[in-house]
Scaffold this motif. Structure first.
Motif, PDB file in Angstrom:
ATOM      1  N   VAL A 122     -21.953 -37.538  -1.080  1.00 34.08           N
ATOM      2  CA  VAL A 122     -22.355 -38.936  -0.921  1.00 34.08           C
ATOM      3  C   VAL A 122     -22.999 -39.144   0.447  1.00 34.08           C
ATOM      4  O   VAL A 122     -24.047 -39.776   0.579  1.00 34.08           O
ATOM      5  N   ALA A 123     -22.368 -38.587   1.491  1.00 32.17           N
ATOM      6  CA  ALA A 123     -22.938 -38.701   2.833  1.00 32.17           C
ATOM      7  C   ALA A 123     -24.317 -38.058   2.893  1.00 32.17           C
ATOM      8  O   ALA A 123     -25.227 -38.572   3.553  1.00 32.17           O
ATOM      9  N   GLY A 124     -24.477 -36.934   2.201  1.00 32.68           N
ATOM     10  CA  GLY A 124     -25.770 -36.261   2.167  1.00 32.68           C
ATOM     11  C   GLY A 124     -26.849 -37.090   1.502  1.00 32.68           C
ATOM     12  O   GLY A 124     -28.051 -36.884   1.764  1.00 32.68           O
ATOM     13  N   LEU A 125     -26.446 -38.042   0.676  1.00 30.59           N
ATOM     14  CA  LEU A 125     -27.396 -38.941   0.027  1.00 30.59           C
ATOM     15  C   LEU A 125     -27.693 -40.169   0.888  1.00 30.59           C
ATOM     16  O   LEU A 125     -28.456 -41.046   0.477  1.00 30.59           O
ATOM     17  N   GLY A 126     -27.060 -40.229   2.053  1.00 27.31           N
ATOM     18  CA  GLY A 126     -27.327 -41.324   2.982  1.00 27.31           C
ATOM     19  C   GLY A 126     -26.490 -42.562   2.768  1.00 27.31           C
ATOM     20  O   GLY A 126     -26.774 -43.609   3.366  1.00 27.31           O
ATOM     21  N   ALA A 127     -25.442 -42.486   1.941  1.00 31.44           N
ATOM     22  CA  ALA A 127     -24.596 -43.642   1.671  1.00 31.44           C
ATOM     23  C   ALA A 127     -23.342 -43.583   2.533  1.00 31.44           C
ATOM     24  O   ALA A 127     -22.810 -42.503   2.794  1.00 31.44           O
ATOM     25  N   PRO A 128     -22.833 -44.725   2.981  1.00 31.37           N
ATOM     26  CA  PRO A 128     -21.593 -44.728   3.763  1.00 31.37           C
ATOM     27  C   PRO A 128     -20.413 -44.324   2.890  1.00 31.37           C
ATOM     28  O   PRO A 128     -20.274 -44.797   1.763  1.00 31.37           O
ATOM     29  N   VAL A 129     -19.554 -43.457   3.409  1.00 32.50           N
ATOM     30  CA  VAL A 129     -18.433 -42.957   2.617  1.00 32.50           C
ATOM     31  C   VAL A 129     -17.278 -42.598   3.532  1.00 32.50           C
ATOM     32  O   VAL A 129     -17.472 -42.167   4.666  1.00 32.50           O
ATOM     33  N   ARG A 130     -16.084 -42.791   3.016  1.00 27.94           N
ATOM     34  CA  ARG A 130     -14.855 -42.501   3.759  1.00 27.94           C
ATOM     35  C   ARG A 130     -14.003 -41.528   2.947  1.00 27.94           C
ATOM     36  O   ARG A 130     -13.848 -41.688   1.729  1.00 27.94           O
ATOM     37  N   PHE A 131     -13.442 -40.511   3.607  1.00 25.45           N
ATOM     38  CA  PHE A 131     -12.528 -39.580   2.948  1.00 25.45           C
ATOM     39  C   PHE A 131     -11.102 -39.909   3.363  1.00 25.45           C
ATOM     40  O   PHE A 131     -10.814 -40.080   4.559  1.00 25.45           O
ATOM     41  N   LEU A 132     -10.188 -39.937   2.396  1.00 26.83           N
ATOM     42  CA  LEU A 132      -8.784 -40.233   2.636  1.00 26.83           C
ATOM     43  C   LEU A 132      -7.939 -39.069   2.123  1.00 26.83           C
ATOM     44  O   LEU A 132      -8.078 -38.667   0.964  1.00 26.83           O
ATOM     45  N   GLY A 133      -7.070 -38.525   2.965  1.00 23.80           N
ATOM     46  CA  GLY A 133      -6.252 -37.419   2.493  1.00 23.80           C
ATOM     47  C   GLY A 133      -5.314 -36.890   3.544  1.00 23.80           C
ATOM     48  O   GLY A 133      -4.987 -37.566   4.530  1.00 23.80           O
ATOM     49  N   ARG A 134      -4.896 -35.651   3.343  1.00 21.51           N
ATOM     50  CA  ARG A 134      -3.950 -35.012   4.252  1.00 21.51           C
ATOM     51  C   ARG A 134      -4.302 -33.536   4.378  1.00 21.51           C
ATOM     52  O   ARG A 134      -4.591 -32.871   3.373  1.00 21.51           O
ATOM     53  N   VAL A 135      -4.305 -33.047   5.595  1.00 20.16           N
ATOM     54  CA  VAL A 135      -4.488 -31.630   5.871  1.00 20.16           C
ATOM     55  C   VAL A 135      -3.331 -31.165   6.745  1.00 20.16           C
ATOM     56  O   VAL A 135      -2.574 -31.968   7.291  1.00 20.16           O
ATOM     57  N   GLY A 136      -3.212 -29.848   6.883  1.00 22.40           N
ATOM     58  CA  GLY A 136      -2.183 -29.317   7.758  1.00 22.40           C
ATOM     59  C   GLY A 136      -2.522 -29.533   9.231  1.00 22.40           C
ATOM     60  O   GLY A 136      -3.683 -29.694   9.604  1.00 22.40           O
ATOM     61  N   ASP A 137      -1.499 -29.531  10.048  1.00 19.68           N
ATOM     62  CA  ASP A 137      -1.694 -29.595  11.502  1.00 19.68           C
ATOM     63  C   ASP A 137      -1.932 -28.166  11.972  1.00 19.68           C
ATOM     64  O   ASP A 137      -1.093 -27.549  12.622  1.00 19.68           O
ATOM     65  N   ASP A 138      -3.093 -27.640  11.615  1.00 16.78           N
ATOM     66  CA  ASP A 138      -3.403 -26.244  11.888  1.00 16.78           C
ATOM     67  C   ASP A 138      -4.906 -26.090  12.134  1.00 16.78           C
ATOM     68  O   ASP A 138      -5.686 -27.042  11.972  1.00 16.78           O
ATOM     69  N   ALA A 139      -5.302 -24.895  12.531  1.00 14.65           N
ATOM     70  CA  ALA A 139      -6.704 -24.661  12.878  1.00 14.65           C
ATOM     71  C   ALA A 139      -7.621 -24.887  11.676  1.00 14.65           C
ATOM     72  O   ALA A 139      -8.729 -25.419  11.820  1.00 14.65           O
ATOM     73  N   THR A 140      -7.169 -24.488  10.486  1.00 11.56           N
ATOM     74  CA  THR A 140      -7.999 -24.677   9.295  1.00 11.56           C
ATOM     75  C   THR A 140      -8.226 -26.155   9.027  1.00 11.56           C
ATOM     76  O   THR A 140      -9.351 -26.590   8.747  1.00 11.56           O
ATOM     77  N   GLY A 141      -7.177 -26.952   9.115  1.00 11.49           N
ATOM     78  CA  GLY A 141      -7.312 -28.382   8.900  1.00 11.49           C
ATOM     79  C   GLY A 141      -8.242 -29.031   9.907  1.00 11.49           C
ATOM     80  O   GLY A 141      -9.067 -29.890   9.557  1.00 11.49           O
ATOM     81  N   ARG A 142      -8.141 -28.608  11.166  1.00 13.02           N
ATOM     82  CA  ARG A 142      -9.025 -29.179  12.187  1.00 13.02           C
ATOM     83  C   ARG A 142     -10.477 -28.783  11.944  1.00 13.02           C
ATOM     84  O   ARG A 142     -11.386 -29.604  12.102  1.00 13.02           O
ATOM     85  N   ALA A 143     -10.704 -27.548  11.535  1.00 16.90           N
ATOM     86  CA  ALA A 143     -12.075 -27.105  11.267  1.00 16.90           C
ATOM     87  C   ALA A 143     -12.658 -27.840  10.061  1.00 16.90           C
ATOM     88  O   ALA A 143     -13.835 -28.251  10.076  1.00 16.90           O
ATOM     89  N   LEU A 144     -11.866 -28.028   9.019  1.00 20.05           N
ATOM     90  CA  LEU A 144     -12.367 -28.682   7.814  1.00 20.05           C
ATOM     91  C   LEU A 144     -12.683 -30.152   8.062  1.00 20.05           C
ATOM     92  O   LEU A 144     -13.707 -30.672   7.589  1.00 20.05           O
ATOM     93  N   THR A 145     -11.815 -30.848   8.786  1.00 19.01           N
ATOM     94  CA  THR A 145     -12.088 -32.256   9.059  1.00 19.01           C
ATOM     95  C   THR A 145     -13.301 -32.407   9.974  1.00 19.01           C
ATOM     96  O   THR A 145     -14.105 -33.332   9.805  1.00 19.01           O
ATOM     97  N   ALA A 146     -13.460 -31.487  10.936  1.00 19.55           N
ATOM     98  CA  ALA A 146     -14.631 -31.541  11.816  1.00 19.55           C
ATOM     99  C   ALA A 146     -15.913 -31.306  11.020  1.00 19.55           C
ATOM    100  O   ALA A 146     -16.932 -31.967  11.251  1.00 19.55           O
ATOM    101  N   GLU A 147     -15.868 -30.358  10.068  1.00 19.76           N
ATOM    102  CA  GLU A 147     -17.049 -30.085   9.240  1.00 19.76           C
ATOM    103  C   GLU A 147     -17.418 -31.302   8.406  1.00 19.76           C
ATOM    104  O   GLU A 147     -18.597 -31.669   8.300  1.00 19.76           O
ATOM    105  N   LEU A 148     -16.405 -31.958   7.844  1.00 19.10           N
ATOM    106  CA  LEU A 148     -16.657 -33.122   7.004  1.00 19.10           C
ATOM    107  C   LEU A 148     -17.204 -34.280   7.842  1.00 19.10           C
ATOM    108  O   LEU A 148     -18.177 -34.942   7.443  1.00 19.10           O
ATOM    109  N   ALA A 149     -16.612 -34.512   8.995  1.00 19.24           N
ATOM    110  CA  ALA A 149     -17.109 -35.569   9.874  1.00 19.24           C
ATOM    111  C   ALA A 149     -18.531 -35.275  10.338  1.00 19.24           C
ATOM    112  O   ALA A 149     -19.360 -36.185  10.472  1.00 19.24           O
TER     113      ALA A 149
END
Length: 284
Positions: free
Chosen positions: A45-72
């Motif tokens: 959706v973001a790639g299409l230029g529309a405003p979008v929000r993701f809601l969820g839960r990730v681990g408090d770990d390096a993978t979670g931080r990398a994934l949320t940074a990529e999405l943001a």
């Protein structure tokens, strides 16, 4: 704004060089990608230029931080809890592009007591069914959906996958769906057959049935007939992972712009066609 609630996980995408041989080695190419149905939809959706929000839960770990940074980094407004271990999905893709998934949702399944402020200003909340099949995540999804509807917004649901629905129970899922009262329900042909769609859909729900390279069928409430929407031809399909999520993104982005469901389904096909050439939900 459109918001999507559900999974953000790491996809480990495996392209075996040939048939997997039990008890020995099969050479393969392996790719690590951002995954999770909800996250894939939000990114597309973001790639299409529309405003979008993701809601969820990730681990408090390096993978979670990398994934949320990529999405943001893709322009998604990311709202997450950080506890536990980030989930992962092993995705086996055959040479024809069909994928088989082995999921461990990890922290994604443990979303609880989600902040009601996460859905402030949300006009449409999209819920992949993965997040509706087990508490505490399912309870959080239902609570936020109720908040969105109370504030004048709407809810959409993607049936997601036939096997988890079968395990959960068709009647049980349909009862929960009636309580959610989605404005839009997306399903592929297998999921629609399992659930008895469109006849079993809640009153007032637009039902969209995808069928791979064949036309999607859009059922408008009260009509009993389908509008056929042709798919976009793709010469060679290498990996279908994320195609359904990309379709949902194109469809929902169009709906939030005021498009009618048939036109939105055409946008869904166009968005899905972009992710069929690379590993995982690349391009979504």
């Amino acid at each position: 704004m459109l918001a999507v609630l559900g999974d953000l996980v790491e996809d480990v995408v495996v392209w075996p060089a040939g048939p997997v041989e039990p008890g020995t080695d099969t050479p393969a190419r392996i790719f690590r990608r951002r995954g999770g149905s909800a996250a894939n939809v939000a990114a597309a959706v973001a790639g299409l230029g529309a405003p979008v929000r993701f809601l969820g839960r990730v681990g408090d770990d390096a993978t979670g931080r990398a994934l949320t940074a990529e999405l943001a980094g893709r322009g998604v407004d990311v709202r997450v809890q950080r506890r536990g271990s980030t989930g992962a999905v092993v995705v086996l893709v055959d040479p024809g592009g069909e994928r088989t998934m082995l999921p461990d949702r990890g922290a994604a399944a443990e979303l609880d007591d989600a902040d009601p402020a996460w859905v402030r200003g949300v006009a449409l909340l999209h819920l992949p069914a993965y997040g509706l099949l087990a508490d505490p995540c399912a309870g959080s999804a239902r609570a936020l959906a109720a908040r969105v509807r109370d504030d004048g917004g709407a809810v959409s649901v993607d049936a997601s996958s036939a096997a988890p629905l079968r395990t959960y129970g068709v009647r049980r899922f349909l009862d929960g769906l009636a309580a959610l009262a989605p404005a839009h329900l997306l399903a592929n042909a297998d999921e629609a057959g399992l659930l008895g769609l469109p006849d079993s859909a809640p009153d007032g729900t637009v039902v969209v049935v995808k069928d791979g390279p064949r036309p999607a069928r859009v059922y408008l409430p009260g009509t009993g007939t389908a509008v056929q929407v042709a798919a976009v031809p793709v010469p060679a399909v290498r990996d279908t992972t994320g195609a359904g999520d990309a379709f949902a993104a194109g469809y929902l982005a169009a709906i939030t712009r005021g498009a009618d469901p048939a036109a939105a389904a055409a946008d869904g096909h166009a968005t899905a066609a972009r992710v069929l050439h690379g590993p995982g939900a690349a391009g979504a």
